[in-house]
Enzyme design. Structure first.
Site, mmCIF file in Angstrom:
data_model
loop_
_atom_site.group_PDB
_atom_site.id
_atom_site.type_symbol
_atom_site.label_atom_id
_atom_site.label_comp_id
_atom_site.label_asym_id
_atom_site.label_seq_id
_atom_site.Cartn_x
_atom_site.Cartn_y
_atom_site.Cartn_z
ATOM 1 N N ALA A 1 55.734 20.998 -57.554
ATOM 2 C CA ALA A 1 55.125 21.054 -56.225
ATOM 3 C C ALA A 1 55.653 19.868 -55.434
ATOM 4 O O ALA A 1 56.052 18.856 -56.017
ATOM 5 C CB ALA A 1 53.609 20.948 -56.349
ATOM 6 N N GLY A 61 55.113 22.637 -61.098
ATOM 7 C CA GLY A 61 54.999 23.958 -60.466
ATOM 8 C C GLY A 61 56.243 24.810 -60.690
ATOM 9 O O GLY A 61 56.170 26.047 -60.645
ATOM 10 N N GLU A 114 55.744 26.360 -63.882
ATOM 11 C CA GLU A 114 54.719 27.397 -63.734
ATOM 12 C C GLU A 114 55.294 28.661 -63.080
ATOM 13 O O GLU A 114 54.867 29.769 -63.396
ATOM 14 C CB GLU A 114 53.526 26.831 -62.964
ATOM 15 C CG GLU A 114 52.763 25.807 -63.818
ATOM 16 C CD GLU A 114 51.759 24.981 -63.054
ATOM 17 O OE1 GLU A 114 52.122 24.450 -61.980
ATOM 18 O OE2 GLU A 114 50.610 24.868 -63.518
ATOM 19 N N GLU A 122 52.655 16.570 -64.685
ATOM 20 C CA GLU A 122 51.536 16.284 -63.777
ATOM 21 C C GLU A 122 50.674 15.120 -64.241
ATOM 22 O O GLU A 122 50.143 14.357 -63.440
ATOM 23 C CB GLU A 122 50.643 17.536 -63.622
ATOM 24 C CG GLU A 122 51.270 18.675 -62.848
ATOM 25 C CD GLU A 122 52.076 19.634 -63.712
ATOM 26 O OE1 GLU A 122 52.449 19.277 -64.860
ATOM 27 O OE2 GLU A 122 52.339 20.748 -63.227
HETATM 28 N N1 COA Z 1 58.105 16.560 -54.694
HETATM 29 C C1 COA Z 1 58.620 15.965 -53.600
HETATM 30 N N2 COA Z 1 59.842 15.429 -53.565
HETATM 31 C C2 COA Z 1 60.570 15.468 -54.692
HETATM 32 C C3 COA Z 1 60.087 16.046 -55.861
HETATM 33 C C4 COA Z 1 58.789 16.616 -55.836
HETATM 34 N N3 COA Z 1 58.254 17.211 -56.886
HETATM 35 N N4 COA Z 1 61.029 15.919 -56.825
HETATM 36 C C5 COA Z 1 62.073 15.289 -56.249
HETATM 37 N N5 COA Z 1 61.796 15.002 -54.959
HETATM 38 C C6 COA Z 1 62.649 14.303 -53.986
HETATM 39 C C7 COA Z 1 62.675 12.814 -54.198
HETATM 40 O O1 COA Z 1 61.546 12.212 -53.619
HETATM 41 C C8 COA Z 1 63.965 12.452 -53.498
HETATM 42 O O2 COA Z 1 63.739 12.460 -52.114
HETATM 43 P P1 COA Z 1 64.421 11.324 -51.166
HETATM 44 O O3 COA Z 1 65.905 11.509 -51.361
HETATM 45 O O4 COA Z 1 63.966 11.681 -49.790
HETATM 46 O O5 COA Z 1 63.940 10.015 -51.684
HETATM 47 C C9 COA Z 1 64.866 13.643 -53.815
HETATM 48 O O6 COA Z 1 63.995 14.716 -54.149
HETATM 49 C C10 COA Z 1 65.778 13.414 -55.000
HETATM 50 O O7 COA Z 1 64.992 12.986 -56.075
HETATM 51 P P2 COA Z 1 65.453 11.835 -57.109
HETATM 52 O O8 COA Z 1 64.256 11.394 -57.860
HETATM 53 O O9 COA Z 1 66.228 10.796 -56.367
HETATM 54 O O10 COA Z 1 66.457 12.681 -58.007
HETATM 55 P P3 COA Z 1 66.841 12.497 -59.545
HETATM 56 O O11 COA Z 1 67.888 13.502 -59.802
HETATM 57 O O12 COA Z 1 67.123 11.067 -59.843
HETATM 58 O O13 COA Z 1 65.477 12.875 -60.369
HETATM 59 C C11 COA Z 1 63.587 14.275 -60.921
HETATM 60 C C12 COA Z 1 65.033 14.194 -60.352
HETATM 61 C C13 COA Z 1 63.195 15.750 -60.770
HETATM 62 C C14 COA Z 1 63.556 13.856 -62.391
HETATM 63 C C15 COA Z 1 62.658 13.352 -60.113
HETATM 64 O O14 COA Z 1 62.868 13.575 -58.737
HETATM 65 C C16 COA Z 1 61.183 13.601 -60.400
HETATM 66 O O15 COA Z 1 60.650 13.092 -61.371
HETATM 67 N N6 COA Z 1 60.485 14.401 -59.538
HETATM 68 C C17 COA Z 1 59.072 14.668 -59.664
HETATM 69 C C18 COA Z 1 58.788 15.637 -60.755
HETATM 70 C C19 COA Z 1 57.306 15.903 -60.901
HETATM 71 O O16 COA Z 1 56.505 15.045 -61.175
HETATM 72 N N7 COA Z 1 56.934 17.178 -60.700
HETATM 73 C C20 COA Z 1 55.588 17.639 -60.843
HETATM 74 C C21 COA Z 1 54.918 17.678 -59.527
HETATM 75 S S1 COA Z 1 53.243 18.215 -59.674
#
Ligand code: COA
Length: 259
Positions: A66, A110, A113, A133
């Protein structure tokens, strides 16, 4: 309909729905979820679509969960309001045609999911899957605690949900979370070919089969067996059943018309 955050493409009766926010790792914000539900409503009645593939744009993420930025400032009541209406997870599950998750990278929260609501899951060998989460101080809210548990069992589900740890594609295959793992460069072609093979079956039988299998998680054994028997008998009303049986007896390939 012009979409902002998704792409739709149909080839050989396979429609591919691509979540198109690669710079946000295809995170699902409200608009994206709405567009996905809307697109599925359209594809449901389209004769050109027999199977749907869901995937993410770019080579980094399927869906990274999400959109976390939308959680900030939300109260229980505003979050509840945001979850009203037909949810994408239910829309996929109730979709009357097979839906395949083509997991081309991070498949988290999500996103996992969404994949869990799909009928089949194929992952690239560099994909990472998880329910992180817990690291945000929340729990899965799109069916993760229920669908993951039914798919991989309580022990593995607890492990993923309580730790928030990510697992790689081969581990996911080992626990039955994904059906197959393909090299990243081959993922698209392999999944398309798989989908084409399913699209050759009778759409009516596919629909009944999906509904019958879904009944297994929703009902007790007695009711599930009754449901299966009803759906089995319903297929006997189709021209496809007559064609399938005749083709077998005439030793030729059946040609299903979806009638
Ligand atoms: N929601 C909002 N933005 C997200 C996102 C999410 N779930 N996942 C990634 N992004 C955004 C980051 O904030 C970043 O935005 P920015 O460039 O404006 O700062 C961009 O996507 C790239 O993310 P980044 O973390 O730099 O990429 P990465 O390749 O190094 O890492 C992930 C990728 C997916 C491991 C990492 O982004 C992450 O942990 N995301 C959250 C995952 C999560 O907790 N999901 C469950 C949500 S309930």
């Amino acid at each position: 309909m012009v979409y902002q955050n998704i792409l739709l493409d149909t080839k050989d009766r396979i429609s591919t729905l691509t979540i198109n926010r690669p710079d946000k790792r295809n995170a699902l914000n409200e608009l994206t979820r709405e567009e996905m539900v809307h697109a599925l409503e359209d594809l449901q009645s389209s004769d050109d679509t027999r199977v749907v593939i869901m995937t993410g744009a770019g080579d980094k993420a399927f869906i990274a969960g999400a959109d976390i930025s939308e959680f900030e400032g939300r109260t229980p009541l505003t979050q509840r309001a945001a979850m009203k209406g037909l949810r994408i997870f239910t829309a996929i599950e109730e979709f009357p045609k097979p839906v395949i998750a083509m997991i081309n990278g991070f498949c988290l929260g999500g996103g996992m999911e969404v994949a869990l609501a799909c009928d089949l899951r194929f992952a690239s060998d560099n994909a990472k899957l998880g329910q992180p989460e817990i690291n945000l101080g929340i729990i899965p809210g799109g069916g993760g605690t229920q669908r993951l548990t039914r798919l991989v069992g309580e022990g593995k589900s607890m492990e993923l949900i309580l730790t928030g740890d990510l697992i790689d594609a081969s581990h996911a295959k080992q626990i039955g979370l994904v059906n197959e793992v393909f090299p990243a460069a081959e993922l698209r072609d392999r999944v398309q070919a798989y989908a084409v093979r399913i699209a050759e079956k009778s759409p009516i039988a596919l629909r009944m089969a999906k509904e019958a299998v879904k009944a297994a998680a929703r009902t007790n054994l007695r009711e599930g067996l009754d449901r299966e028997a009803d759906l089995f008998c319903l297929t006997f009303g189709s021209e496809d059943k007559a064609e399938g049986v005749r083709a077998f007896l005439e030793k030729r390939k059946p040609e299903f018309k979806g009638r």
